[in-house]
Motif scaffolding. Sequence first.
Motif: not given
Length: 295
Positions: A115-119, A231-233, A227-228
């Motif tokens: 989900i994090a990669v897609v977002m 990936i996002v950071g 995990a959030y």
Amino acid sequence: MRVAAQRFEAYLYVLPLVALLLFVFGYPLVRIFEFSFKMVRGIDGPWIGFRNYELILSQGLFWESVLHNLQLLLAIPAMVLISLIVSIMLYERVAGWRLYRVIVFVPFILAVPIIAVVMKRMFQFSGPVNEVLRWLSLDFMALDWIGSPDVALWTVMVLIIWRESALGIILFLARLLSLDEATIEASKIDGASWWQRAFHIIVPQMRGVIEFYVIVSVITLLSAVFAYVYIVGGGRGGPGTATMVIELYIFNALIRTSLPGIASAASVLLFLVAVALMYPLFRARRRVAAEERGP
């Protein structure tokens, strides 16, 4: 005597599993507590008392990480409200409710990294979200959602709300399905509006499960968002330290700067906070169970 022997025999059956759990979880926990009082180099080191804790509590980065975790707690009211509204709509079987139920459950089934990669792709400066905003002539809202230090943590919060609300919907819907429908039907006959039924009849009967969900969400946002933000950071809590949280601080201390003592001390502090939240969690769970049994 026979009853006592049977009870003792039951404990013997579960003894191997208990021993395995103690080895898998108990031993590492003891070692983490031990390492938090040592200057570890390699696999061991000299005893230094509370020095690791003093270093952590004097670091601005640690307190910034704590502040970011506390900021993420602002997501909980939105998660509760979204979960309540969606679960009540599903309970009342709006048109297409079976399809909607599947759609809202999907985020919680998928792994967080996926989900994090897609977002992350969607919220890039040239990603689909900004393209849609520009197409709608809302260029002033097309922000650098991932790359701006002022916005990055709030983008992570949106992602967390979207995924973690699915758990609330599951819990609330399960509780709704156990309610007595007679009261709700009577309120409809008396002319109560949807909002009146929701907040004066349904919500009061769901107090226990709401408390349970809030406490679980607090624990999640304090100790389960690695995990959030990883990936996002970009794996470093970026941009800068805008998405640095306690878990990522522990990860960096252990992996990137090779300071197991510092990482252990921070882990112990996080563990103690989580344990402190366990008591209200179990109280809320007992209240939910009592409500489901009824008077």
